[in-house]
Design a protein around this motif. Structure first.
Motif, PDB file in Angstrom:
ATOM      1  N   PRO A  61      -3.946  -1.896  -8.640  1.00  0.00           N
ATOM      2  CA  PRO A  61      -5.089  -1.182  -8.068  1.00  0.00           C
ATOM      3  C   PRO A  61      -4.833  -0.652  -6.655  1.00  0.00           C
ATOM      4  CG  PRO A  61      -5.701  -3.406  -8.809  1.00  0.00           C
ATOM      5  CD  PRO A  61      -4.212  -3.316  -8.883  1.00  0.00           C
ATOM      6  N   ARG A  64      -7.065   3.234  -0.902  1.00  0.00           N
ATOM      7  CA  ARG A  64      -6.556   4.089   0.183  1.00  0.00           C
ATOM      8  C   ARG A  64      -5.305   4.880  -0.207  1.00  0.00           C
ATOM      9  NH1 ARG A  64      -9.488   0.201   2.051  1.00  0.00           N
ATOM     10  NH2 ARG A  64      -8.409  -0.852   0.366  1.00  0.00           N
ATOM     11  N   ARG A 114       3.209   2.763  -7.581  1.00  0.00           N
ATOM     12  CA  ARG A 114       2.905   1.387  -7.138  1.00  0.00           C
ATOM     13  C   ARG A 114       3.161   0.461  -8.306  1.00  0.00           C
ATOM     14  NH1 ARG A 114      -2.267  -0.558  -3.697  1.00  0.00           N
ATOM     15  NH2 ARG A 114      -0.967   0.437  -2.112  1.00  0.00           N
ATOM     16  N   PRO A 275      -7.310  -3.580   1.778  1.00  0.00           N
ATOM     17  CA  PRO A 275      -8.737  -3.863   1.912  1.00  0.00           C
ATOM     18  C   PRO A 275      -8.968  -5.121   2.752  1.00  0.00           C
ATOM     19  CG  PRO A 275      -7.953  -4.470  -0.282  1.00  0.00           C
ATOM     20  CD  PRO A 275      -6.817  -3.808   0.398  1.00  0.00           C
TER      21      PRO A 275
HETATM   22  N1   CP Z   1      -3.483  -0.335   2.449  1.00  0.00           N
HETATM   23  C1   CP Z   1      -3.417  -0.166   1.120  1.00  0.00           C
HETATM   24  O1   CP Z   1      -2.320  -0.100   0.536  1.00  0.00           O
HETATM   25  O2   CP Z   1      -4.635  -0.096   0.511  1.00  0.00           O
HETATM   26  P1   CP Z   1      -4.839   0.167  -1.063  1.00  0.00           P
HETATM   27  O3   CP Z   1      -4.327  -1.058  -1.789  1.00  0.00           O
HETATM   28  O4   CP Z   1      -6.322   0.365  -1.239  1.00  0.00           O
HETATM   29  O5   CP Z   1      -4.037   1.355  -1.434  1.00  0.00           O
END
Ligand code: CP
Length: 314
Positions: A61, A64, A114, A275
């Motif tokens: 998940p 950002r 990711r 988060p």
């Molecule tokens: N900082 C960061 O990688 O947030 P997300 O996991 O929401 O992408």
């Protein structure tokens, strides 16, 4: 030579900040500064990636990173494909490698990936065809290079380009944090004066990640006089049981409160990659307070990701 650079030293993929030349790192941050207005949607969409298709390929998940890459690619004129692992044929057992190769066959040239496993994005990059570029959007505990870049951009905006004058404190779950590893690589490359790292012994790695850092467990003592406080998220999804006694105990020892922050330099700034576990790593008052750069980090994330896509695919 790292596999992300071609034989002429040009960036072919962005997999890690470990070994990324200082010149490349600074060029990306400088470029992000130049295009910040476009990144924030204040100027018309750019055309640099007109006709290029970019895919966000996330097996974990994200709010950002995924959203800002999507916006960054669109603001460069690219077409963006959001790959949803939960409704894809990976649910039928298709591998990440086959997924990548099938999407490449549809003409996708840029992949923002990711993955939960360390090294998974580098392994995929090794399989990618000529002309395909991958960006590591976070793999296991290893690396999150664009987060490292946007954090450096944010510190530079607040404190200037001479990092040798700065005392920087990183706090919390370093052991499970890919953000911490990318930040540490970048801080060393940029010549940070003092890097302090603080957290419970159970959440500090003993694998050389912290070499050259001042390491301690006493948060109040480590905060004295620092210019930048980099808070980290507790990565409970990667943690074995029992590494911290309870969230309340953790907050008592390592939660950043207004009273604690007063120990840092008067003009100290606070970063958190998000988060945020509010009330655990950081109080609302600090997270939303005048010294917090948390949302500045997020805005800078779009500019940094535009600069990265432009360098790789433009
Ligand atoms: N900082 C960061 O990688 O947030 P997300 O996991 O929401 O992408």
């Amino acid at each position: 030579m790292t596999p992300q650079l071609d034989s002429d030293g040009r960036l072919r993929h962005l997999l890690t900040l470990d070994g990324l030349p200082r010149e490349t790192l600074c060029r990306l941050i400088d470029r992000a500064g130049q295009i910040r207005d476009a990144a924030l949607g204040r100027t018309p969409r750019r055309q640099a990636l007109d006709g290029t298709t970019v895919c966000t390929l996330f097996f974990e998940p994200s709010t950002r990173t995924r959203s800002s890459f999507h916006i960054a690619a669109q603001r460069l004129g690219a077409d963006v494909l959001n790959f949803d692992a939960s409704t894809s044929s990976t649910r039928k057992g298709e591998t990440a490698r086959d997924t990548l190769r099938n999407l490449e066959a549809m003409g996708v040239r840029g992949f923002i990936v990711r993955h939960a496993e360390d090294g998974a994005v580098a392994a995929l990059a090794a399989e990618a065809g000529e002309g395909t570029a991958l960006v590591n959007a976070g793999d296991g505990r290893s690396a999150h290079p664009t987060q490292g870049l946007l954090d450096m951009m944010t510190i530079r905006q607040a404190k200037g380009a001479d990092f040798s004058r700065l005392k920087i404190l990183m706090v919390g779950d370093v052991k499970h944090s890919r953000v911490a590893r990318s930040d540490l690589h970048a801080l060393r490359t940029l010549g940070a004066g003092v890097i302090r790292v603080c957290g419970p012994q159970s959440l500090l790695p003993d694998d050389g990640t912290l070499s050259g850092c001042e390491v301690g467990q006493d948060f109040d003592a480590m905060l004295e006089g620092v210019d930048v406080v980099m808070m980290l998220r507790l990565q409970r999804e990667r943690m074995e049981e029992g590494l911290i006694a309870s969230l309340e105990d953790y907050h008592r020892a390592y939660g950043l409160t207004t009273a604690r922050l007063a120990r840092a330099a008067k003009d100290a700034v606070v970063l958190h990659p998000g988060p945020i576990n509010r009330g655990v790593e950081i109080t609302d008052e600090v997270a939303d307070g005048p010294q917090s750069l948390v949302l500045r980090q997020v805005s800078n994330g779009v500019a940094i990701r535009m600069a990265v896509l432009e360098m790789l695919l433009g």
